[in-house]
Scaffold this active site. Structure first.
Site, PDB file in Angstrom:
ATOM      1  CB  CYS A 126      46.300  39.894  46.516  1.00 51.66           C
ATOM      2  SG  CYS A 126      47.005  38.296  46.019  1.00 51.66           S
TER       3      CYS A 126
ATOM      4  CD  GLU B  70      43.814  44.772  41.428  1.00 49.73           C
ATOM      5  OE1 GLU B  70      44.948  44.277  41.610  1.00 49.73           O
ATOM      6  OE2 GLU B  70      42.870  44.588  42.224  1.00 49.73           O
TER       7      GLU B  70
ATOM      8  CG  ASP C  10      56.549  28.201  21.259  1.00 46.55           C
ATOM      9  OD1 ASP C  10      55.322  28.309  21.415  1.00 46.55           O
ATOM     10  OD2 ASP C  10      57.342  29.146  21.433  1.00 46.55           O
TER      11      ASP C  10
ATOM     12  CG  HIS D 201      44.271  40.654  42.235  1.00 48.66           C
ATOM     13  ND1 HIS D 201      45.227  41.599  42.548  1.00 48.66           N
ATOM     14  CD2 HIS D 201      44.817  39.457  42.550  1.00 48.66           C
ATOM     15  CE1 HIS D 201      46.300  40.999  43.030  1.00 48.66           C
ATOM     16  NE2 HIS D 201      46.074  39.695  43.039  1.00 48.66           N
TER      17      HIS D 201
ATOM     18  CG  ASP E 201      50.885  35.988  18.147  1.00 52.01           C
ATOM     19  OD1 ASP E 201      50.995  35.805  19.362  1.00 52.01           O
ATOM     20  OD2 ASP E 201      50.631  35.073  17.349  1.00 52.01           O
TER      21      ASP E 201
END
EC number: 4.3.2.10
Length: 594
Positions: A143, A250, A449, A248, A291
């Site tokens: 990167c 990884e 939200d 990336h 969550d």
């Protein structure tokens, strides 16, 4: 000297890099217009030539050791975990001499170009890196580790790079209709003799960046692959034993691990048949959300709300327990999730920062999950029980060091946006601005939200009002989307449209768009809301809340400009497997990572 990872910190700790990077400002960078003695004195470093046939320099005693250049920003834990997963031991660079003595060197650059060059120059690492690469030693840049090889970057600049490869690193051109940053799984156009890309085939790899280098006649001999996003950009380079990739590995699942493995084992025979796939462009992402909160017994569990209420409707009224976060994340990785998103919905304010439960979740998850991890909740200033104050930048830094690739900001971003809308002034002091400045906007997600509020006429409120597909309870044809904080419990005087536009200006790189009305209902995403926001901003939008069937995913991708769709309950309860969603999307002609 080079010290083993168990007993020594990266060289960044020697120069107090956490403070150094946290206090970085663009004015302190090394700029093209102001040459400095810190920068390299070579005049023709970018013009050197390699012999056509070269052998890898590695002694048998060090065959399982990799030297890692960690300059102190972003998530380097992931590359460490990937290397350990492949059976290698890591040595950390602490002095420029450690670079010169390395048998193989990986530079996983994370964050912004200017502060990275600032650290490399001030520590003498830039000179050592150029000498190492000039001598054709085994090198892999990742990167930013690729971008820094070029002459300069427009990011916070112009800022001088190492000057090894001709070309300027510039920002993606959003005027072409693309969303910036470029985030997600995209396809490569692999050239000849790429070597470490031999196993990629037609498979997607994971990108997250706002800046890129463009192919030219001057750098074409370096290019081993390109990628298309608005235009063609350099996705990897190779010359001799020197490699670098914009994506990336990884974070690119099994195909990414194969790239790392081929760099570490350059004499592996070519695969007769690369991994099968049908990658041709940027794929739509399917994200699993967890969550996480403590239940009444103090155990950390994955839960799921019904319009944000996470307690069972029973006499016990217990927190809904759908599994252990680390175990579920590992399973979703195996099932094909393109990203894992953790949302901390418990305030662990009595814990010292290093002992926060979510820190432990990230550290354990990142050991075996090689796709992007996002964490949200609690990214703000706080003081723990001992009286120790932590800035939001310190909190984010600890999350990044523990395995997070992106952090998600909620309530704090709402307050910052409100102030910005009122004043029109960017103070630079909000958590959103600070984290984006140090780590780049691609590392910052803002979670919105909103709750639908019906009105009779577009002029009834000073916020963006739209005509809704489904009329309100009293036949209202219009609605606006009021943003909330504190887990949806408090409405704020700002709409989702106004918030999205503001946080983009303040440095957000992506928007996670929830909807309280649809949460846990299983009736589909709020298409009106997702279309409103995804059509209004120039950064990627993730649709969230309401998924109940595979068809809901194809609907949101076909009717809006969402780049990704997120679900939780249907995956946790095993109502709809992730693979079933992807197979359905493929059948509908929507590109996904398989």
């Amino acid at each position: 000297m080079i010290a083993m990872e168990a007993t020594a910190a990266p060289f960044s700790s020697v120069i107090s890099s956490r403070q150094n990077l946290s206090s970085y400002s663009p004015s302190s960078s090394i700029r093209v217009s102001s040459p400095t003695s810190l920068f390299l004195s070579r005049k023709n470093l970018g013009k050197f030539k390699y012999p056509r046939s070269l052998s890898v320099r590695a002694s048998s005693s060090s065959d399982s050791v990799v030297t890692l250049l960690d300059y102190g920003a972003g998530n380097v834990r992931s590359i460490r975990n990937a290397l350990r997963h492949l059976g290698f031991t890591i040595k950390d660079v602490q002095t420029p001499g450690d670079i010169l003595n390395a048998d193989r060197l990986i530079f996983p650059g994370v964050g912004a170009f200017a502060p990275a060059m600032d650290v490399l120059n001030k520590t003498g690492m830039a000179e050592a890196l150029c000498t190492y690469i000039e001598n054709d030693r085994p090198f892999l840049g990742i990167c930013l580790g690729l971008q820094l090889l070029f002459e300069s970057s427009e990011e916070n600049g112009p800022v001088k790079g190492l000057g090894l490869i001709p070309g300027i690193v510039g920002r993606f051109d959003s005027s072409a209709g693309i969303r910036v940053p470029h985030i997600g799984w995209n396809a490569l156009q692999v050239g000849k003799d790429s070597e470490i890309l031999d196993d990629v085939g037609n498979r997607h790899v994971y990108f997250v960046h706002s800046y890129r280098a463009i192919p030219s006649n001057e750098n074409k001999e370096w290019i081993s692959s390109t990628c298309n996003y608005g235009d063609s950009f350099i996705s990897s380079i190779r010359r001799g034993n020197v490699h670098a990739v914009q994506f990336h590995p990884e974070k690119s699942g099994e195909v990414g691990l194969s790239v790392l493995n081929r760099f570490l084992h350059p004499n592996l025979p070519a695969t007769k048949k690369p991994m099968e796939g049908k990658a041709s462009k940027l794929a739509k992402r399917v994200i699993a959300c967890l969550d996480v909160r403590s239940n009444d017994k103090g155990d950390l569990v994955v839960t799921k709300g019904d319009q944000y209420d996470v307690r069972e409707q029973s006499n016990e009224n217990e927190v809904r327990n759908l599994g252990k976060p680390v175990d579920l994340a590992g399973q979703y990785y195996k099932d094909g999730a393109d990203e894992i998103s953790f949302l901390n919905i418990t305030g662990f304010r009595d814990f010292p920062l290093g002992d926060l439960p979510m820190i432990q979740v990230l550290r354990h998850t990142s050991k075996n999950v090689f796709v992007p991890l996002t964490v949200g909740g609690g990214i703000r200033d706080f003081t723990d029980a001992s009286g120790r104050y932590y800035s939001s930048l310190e909190v984010a830094a600890e999350y990044f060091r523990s395995g997070a690739d992106k952090i998600s900001i909620g309530s704090d971003a709402v307050y910052a946006a409100e102030e910005f809308v009122k004043s029109g002034v960017k103070t630079g002091n909000s958590s959103l601005e600070q984290i984006s400045r140090v780590y780049g906007n691609q590392a910052v997600v803002v979670s919105i939200d909103p709750r639908r509020v019906y009105v009779n006429h577009p002029d009834d409120v000073p916020y963006k009002v739209i005509r809704v597909t489904n009329p309100g309870p009293n036949g209202e044809e219009y609605a606006w989307y009021q943003c909330t904080v504190s887990g949806g419990r408090e409405g704020r005087p700002i709409g989702a449209y106004e918030l999205a536009k503001a946080v983009e200006e303040l440095g957000a790189g992506e928007i996670l768009l929830n909807c309280i009305d649809c949460d846990g209902q299983g009736k589909g995403f709020d298409i009106d809301l997702v279309k409103l926001i995804s059509d209004s901003v120039g950064i990627p939008v993730i649709a969230s809340s309401g998924a109940g069937t595979p068809g809901h995913f194809s609907e949101v991708f076909e009717k809006t400009n969402a780049f990704a769709a997120l679900a939780a309950g249907i995956f946790h309860r095993k109502e709809v497997p992730i693979q079933a969603v992807k197979e359905h999307l493929q059948e509908e002609g929507i590109e996904v990572r398989i």
